[in-house]
Design an enzyme around this catalytic site. Structure first.
Site, mmCIF file in Angstrom:
data_model
loop_
_atom_site.group_PDB
_atom_site.id
_atom_site.type_symbol
_atom_site.label_atom_id
_atom_site.label_comp_id
_atom_site.label_asym_id
_atom_site.label_seq_id
_atom_site.Cartn_x
_atom_site.Cartn_y
_atom_site.Cartn_z
ATOM 1 N N GLU A 146 -26.291 4.433 16.907
ATOM 2 C CA GLU A 146 -25.147 4.498 15.982
ATOM 3 C C GLU A 146 -25.539 4.540 14.504
ATOM 4 O O GLU A 146 -25.068 3.749 13.693
ATOM 5 C CB GLU A 146 -24.225 3.302 16.258
ATOM 6 C CG GLU A 146 -23.753 3.224 17.708
ATOM 7 C CD GLU A 146 -22.917 2.004 18.030
ATOM 8 O OE1 GLU A 146 -22.544 1.262 17.105
ATOM 9 O OE2 GLU A 146 -22.632 1.783 19.211
ATOM 10 N N GLU A 254 -22.681 5.297 28.165
ATOM 11 C CA GLU A 254 -21.793 4.128 28.159
ATOM 12 C C GLU A 254 -20.357 4.515 28.544
ATOM 13 O O GLU A 254 -19.391 4.074 27.965
ATOM 14 C CB GLU A 254 -21.815 3.448 26.778
ATOM 15 C CG GLU A 254 -23.201 3.067 26.302
ATOM 16 C CD GLU A 254 -23.218 2.403 24.942
ATOM 17 O OE1 GLU A 254 -22.132 2.031 24.441
ATOM 18 O OE2 GLU A 254 -24.300 2.245 24.344
HETATM 19 O O1 G3I Z 1 -23.795 -14.785 23.827
HETATM 20 C C1 G3I Z 1 -22.672 -15.266 23.062
HETATM 21 C C2 G3I Z 1 -22.188 -16.596 23.600
HETATM 22 O O2 G3I Z 1 -23.213 -17.579 23.426
HETATM 23 C C3 G3I Z 1 -20.933 -17.020 22.848
HETATM 24 O O3 G3I Z 1 -20.431 -18.231 23.402
HETATM 25 C C4 G3I Z 1 -19.883 -15.900 22.977
HETATM 26 C C5 G3I Z 1 -18.598 -16.232 22.258
HETATM 27 O O4 G3I Z 1 -18.818 -16.120 20.876
HETATM 28 O O5 G3I Z 1 -20.419 -14.683 22.404
HETATM 29 C C6 G3I Z 1 -21.547 -14.237 23.140
HETATM 30 O O6 G3I Z 1 -22.053 -13.054 22.566
HETATM 31 C C7 G3I Z 1 -21.215 -11.912 22.817
HETATM 32 C C8 G3I Z 1 -22.080 -10.848 23.497
HETATM 33 O O7 G3I Z 1 -21.328 -9.628 23.691
HETATM 34 C C9 G3I Z 1 -22.589 -11.326 24.865
HETATM 35 O O8 G3I Z 1 -21.496 -11.538 25.703
HETATM 36 C C10 G3I Z 1 -20.748 -11.383 21.461
HETATM 37 O O9 G3I Z 1 -19.859 -12.318 20.899
HETATM 38 C C11 G3I Z 1 -20.019 -10.057 21.685
HETATM 39 O O10 G3I Z 1 -19.732 -9.467 20.428
HETATM 40 C C12 G3I Z 1 -20.944 -9.083 22.434
HETATM 41 O O11 G3I Z 1 -20.204 -7.900 22.675
HETATM 42 C C13 G3I Z 1 -21.019 -6.779 23.061
HETATM 43 C C14 G3I Z 1 -20.894 -5.710 21.967
HETATM 44 O O12 G3I Z 1 -21.661 -4.562 22.372
HETATM 45 C C15 G3I Z 1 -21.409 -6.236 20.656
HETATM 46 O O13 G3I Z 1 -21.487 -5.180 19.731
HETATM 47 C C16 G3I Z 1 -20.471 -6.235 24.357
HETATM 48 O O14 G3I Z 1 -20.713 -7.170 25.415
HETATM 49 C C17 G3I Z 1 -21.156 -4.918 24.714
HETATM 50 O O15 G3I Z 1 -20.505 -4.295 25.820
HETATM 51 C C18 G3I Z 1 -21.082 -3.957 23.526
HETATM 52 O O16 G3I Z 1 -21.823 -2.825 23.870
HETATM 53 C C19 G3I Z 1 -21.926 -1.849 22.829
HETATM 54 C C20 G3I Z 1 -23.242 -1.132 23.008
HETATM 55 O O17 G3I Z 1 -24.298 -2.071 22.958
HETATM 56 C C21 G3I Z 1 -23.411 -0.055 21.948
HETATM 57 N N1 G3I Z 1 -22.296 0.894 22.005
HETATM 58 C C22 G3I Z 1 -20.978 0.252 21.858
HETATM 59 C C23 G3I Z 1 -20.795 -0.797 22.945
HETATM 60 C C24 G3I Z 1 -19.414 -1.416 22.841
HETATM 61 O O18 G3I Z 1 -19.287 -2.120 21.630
#
Ligand code: G3I
Length: 334
Positions: A146, A254
């Site tokens: 990105e 994705e």
């Molecule tokens: O690990 C923490 C946990 O300790 C905490 O309690 C919880 C609540 O705050 O958050 C957890 O981290 C989260 C992480 O996913 C793991 O679950 C983050 O807040 C959350 O923002 C993160 O979201 C991920 C997102 O990328 C972040 O940008 C999504 O799972 C994931 O599906 C998404 O994937 C991205 C690709 O990598 C790149 N392309 C876009 C796609 C969708 O955004």
């Protein structure tokens, strides 16, 4: 159902491996490659405490650890699946401390030369870890994720907003990352640029990647494909053809396709849309387009980052949705 001619994958968070008995049947029957949803991103691998403790020796060489990768590595090896390394250089999910003088959040940013050393050592250490320990596991690497966005970017569309790579290295950070990945990949896996909404910015992507492409630093383009039913598939496949005509290997990385609510009609429309994607990919591949993998971004709607849009092939009870029956047979006939 697996397709010999394509890697068919899914994004897998570690929580799935901690409940592997519940998911293993669905995953191993439908998919032959995994992408860690978050567990190989910089914020999972970079060790802030270790980097700070090792200063000044670690000043240009941050410490990393691979604890978060162990479940997916172990399961992939035991099931014979391949893994996508997602992702090395991204403006998101990379800790702020990685860019600062003393490895503390909020510290003063380092300059270009220091950050290039840190980028090189990070890419070297991550790629070497997999090459040395699991030489046949990784099939593709999202080297840069990105980096191009018209609204968040500079005049060339290179992402400047909220991007500490841009703030430290500058507007060629994505090129430098591709250069280092090529230097340390040992030819073991495909080197990809991965992005969302590729159908709306193919020319920007091609233009910004041209130098890297001409220098042989990049193998393919990952089209994330976070779509919604009704989006223009003509644009989607036109972009695919543009990338292919420019000589890139293509991977859908994705895929998820959202619907507004879970009605019978919307599930039918979603199935039809998934079927059109599968048909389009099958016909492009049949006509020689170098499409080598397709990953859906999650196993079931309950696990999806878009869970309110029911975007995947299996429902919250891990039962195949109408989309599954429109999608896999069309893909696996190729
Ligand atoms: O690990 C923490 C946990 O300790 C905490 O309690 C919880 C609540 O705050 O958050 C957890 O981290 C989260 C992480 O996913 C793991 O679950 C983050 O807040 C959350 O923002 C993160 O979201 C991920 C997102 O990328 C972040 O940008 C999504 O799972 C994931 O599906 C998404 O994937 C991205 C690709 O990598 C790149 N392309 C876009 C796609 C969708 O955004």
């Amino acid at each position: 159902m697996k397709c010999n001619s394509l890697y068919i994958g899914t994004a897998v968070p570690n929580r799935v491996f901690s409940e592997w008995g519940k998911y293993s049947d669905v995953v191993t029957k439908s998919f032959n490659c995994f992408t860690p949803e978050n567990e190989m991103k910089p914020d999972a691998l970079l060790d802030g405490e270790g980097s700070r403790a090792a200063l000044p020796e670690s000043y240009t060489h941050a410490k990393i650890r691979f604890l978060s990768c162990e479940p997916i590595i172990k399961t992939a090896i035991s099931t014979g699946a391949k893994v996508r390394l997602h992702t090395l250089v991204w403006h998101s999910q990379t800790p702020d401390w990685f860019f600062t003088e003393d490895y503390t959040d909020g510290g003063a940013l380092v300059g270009r030369d220091v950050m290039l050393c840190r980028m090189e050592s990070y890419i070297h250490d991550v790629l070497s870890y997999f090459i040395d320990n699991y030489p046949d596991l990784i099939y593709a690497v999202d080297v840069v994720n990105e980096a191009f966005d018209r609204d968040a970017g500079d005049d060339s569309g290179v992402r400047r907003k909220n991007n500490k790579w841009y703030a430290t290295v500058g507007d060629d950070y994505y090129y430098q990352a591709l250069r280092f990945a090529k230097k340390y990949s040992d030819g073991k896996f495909g080197l990809f640029y991965n992005d969302y909404a590729c159908m709306y910015k193919p020319d920007m992507i091609l233009s910004n990647l041209k130098n890297a492409r001409d220098e042989g630093l990049i193998d393919g383009i990952g089209m994330q494909s976070h779509l919604t039913v009704g989006e223009n598939l003509g644009l989607y496949f036109d972009a695919m053809k543009k990338f292919a005509d420019a000589g890139y290997e293509l991977q859908v990385t994705e895929l998820d396709i959202g619907i507004k609510e879970k009605s019978k009609e919307n599930l039918r429309l979603q199935a039809e849309y998934y079927g059109k994607i599968a048909d389009g990919i099958a016909s492009l591949k049949a006509s020689g387009t170098n499409i080598t993998a397709l990953t859906v971004w999650g196993i079931s709607d309950a696990l999806s980052w878009r869970h309110g849009e029911y975007p995947l092939l299996f429902d919250e009870n891990l039962l195949p949705k109408p989309a599954y029956f429109e999608f896999f047979p069309k893909l696996c006939g190729i």
